[in-house]
Design a protein around this motif. Structure first.
Motif, PDB file in Angstrom:
ATOM      1  N   GLY A 202       0.803  -1.230   0.000  1.00  0.00           N
ATOM      2  CA  GLY A 202       0.000   0.000   0.000  1.00  0.00           C
ATOM      3  C   GLY A 202       0.827   1.268   0.000  1.00  0.00           C
ATOM      4  N   ASN A 203       2.110   1.154  -0.341  1.00  0.00           N
ATOM      5  CA  ASN A 203       3.023   2.312  -0.357  1.00  0.00           C
ATOM      6  C   ASN A 203       3.172   2.993   1.002  1.00  0.00           C
ATOM      7  N   ARG A 204       3.022   2.248   2.087  1.00  0.00           N
ATOM      8  CA  ARG A 204       3.268   2.856   3.402  1.00  0.00           C
ATOM      9  C   ARG A 204       4.756   3.177   3.522  1.00  0.00           C
ATOM     10  N   ARG A 205       5.069   4.009   4.517  1.00  0.00           N
ATOM     11  CA  ARG A 205       6.472   4.314   4.807  1.00  0.00           C
ATOM     12  C   ARG A 205       7.207   3.039   5.200  1.00  0.00           C
ATOM     13  N   PRO A 206       8.460   2.882   4.754  1.00  0.00           N
ATOM     14  CA  PRO A 206       9.223   1.732   5.254  1.00  0.00           C
ATOM     15  C   PRO A 206       9.457   1.861   6.764  1.00  0.00           C
ATOM     16  N   LYS A 207       9.412   0.733   7.451  1.00  0.00           N
ATOM     17  CA  LYS A 207       9.649   0.720   8.901  1.00  0.00           C
ATOM     18  C   LYS A 207      11.142   0.749   9.188  1.00  0.00           C
ATOM     19  N   LYS A 208      11.444   1.164  10.424  1.00  0.00           N
ATOM     20  CA  LYS A 208      12.843   1.258  10.838  1.00  0.00           C
ATOM     21  C   LYS A 208      13.573  -0.072  10.623  1.00  0.00           C
ATOM     22  N   GLU A 209      12.922  -1.164  10.973  1.00  0.00           N
ATOM     23  CA  GLU A 209      13.613  -2.461  10.854  1.00  0.00           C
ATOM     24  C   GLU A 209      13.805  -2.861   9.387  1.00  0.00           C
ATOM     25  N   GLU A 210      12.908  -2.382   8.517  1.00  0.00           N
ATOM     26  CA  GLU A 210      13.077  -2.674   7.087  1.00  0.00           C
ATOM     27  C   GLU A 210      14.236  -1.858   6.509  1.00  0.00           C
ATOM     28  N   ILE A 211      14.327  -0.610   6.950  1.00  0.00           N
ATOM     29  CA  ILE A 211      15.427   0.243   6.500  1.00  0.00           C
ATOM     30  C   ILE A 211      16.761  -0.357   6.970  1.00  0.00           C
ATOM     31  N   GLU A 212      16.773  -0.830   8.218  1.00  0.00           N
ATOM     32  CA  GLU A 212      18.000  -1.435   8.756  1.00  0.00           C
ATOM     33  C   GLU A 212      18.361  -2.727   8.023  1.00  0.00           C
TER      34      GLU A 212
END
Ligand code: URA
Length: 185
Positions: free
Chosen positions: A87-97
């Motif tokens: 749904g094009n939500r913001r990436p989560k911190k753990e996904e960015i990491e």
């Protein structure tokens, strides 16, 4: 120019986004480019094609680059995370990491002198910056990431510019200034 750089595993399972994505979207462009544009995450068009910034936001970015007198193939374009969040939500911190090594491998191969962070999520996720885009956009900073030093410009995300047309002149000016700083225009 080489069209994809760094080591990005096209079968990556490092985070939950691997369960919903269609394709891993690696960066694209010239691996010897002095400038890297970093977006947030692939959207639906990118997920389908496996290429960054090829949908509506991509058109805004490409137009900005061409108006300034450069071409997409002169630069490198990538994202903070390589898989589309549902749904094009913001990436989560753990996904960015979980995805950080992918971006690092691209930056370490390219060694850009100029980096353009597209949107607050990138400014925050990569450089720990905070605040309002209106205060942050259009300024040069000396930045460091993964042991590399470069000039950093934060500007509006091209997807945001579609809804906030008032930000378009600032966005275009920042893209032009960044390409100029990189010596491409
Ligand atoms: N928005 C992004 O941040 N990245 C893309 O690749 C496309 C849209």
């Amino acid at each position: 120019p080489r069209m994809s750089c760094g080591k990005v595993d096209l079968g990556c399972r490092a985070c939950g986004l691997s369960g919903s994505r269609t394709r891993v979207v690696r960066g694209a462009g010239d691996c010897r480019s002095p400038i890297v544009f970093i977006g947030e995450a692939p959207g639906a068009d990118e997920d389908e094609r496996g290429e960054p910034f090829v949908g509506r936001a991509g058109k805004v970015l490409t137009d900005g680059i061409e108006r300034a007198g450069a071409h997409r193939g002169d630069v490198y374009i990538t994202n903070l995370v390589k898989c589309r969040p549902p749904g094009n939500r913001r990436p989560k911190k753990e996904e960015i990491e979980a995805c950080a090594d992918n971006l690092a491998s691209e930056l370490l191969e390219i060694r850009p002198t100029v980096v353009v962070a597209l949107g607050l999520s990138v400014a925050k996720g990569l450089f720990g910056m905070d605040g309002k885009m209106a205060d942050i956009a259009g300024r040069w900073r000396d930045a460091e990431a993964h042991g590399l030093r470069f000039k950093l410009m934060v500007t509006y995300h091209p997807a945001g510019v579609i809804y906030d047309r008032g930000a378009l002149p600032r966005f275009r000016e920042d893209v032009r200034a960044a390409l100029s700083e990189a010596g491409l225009v």
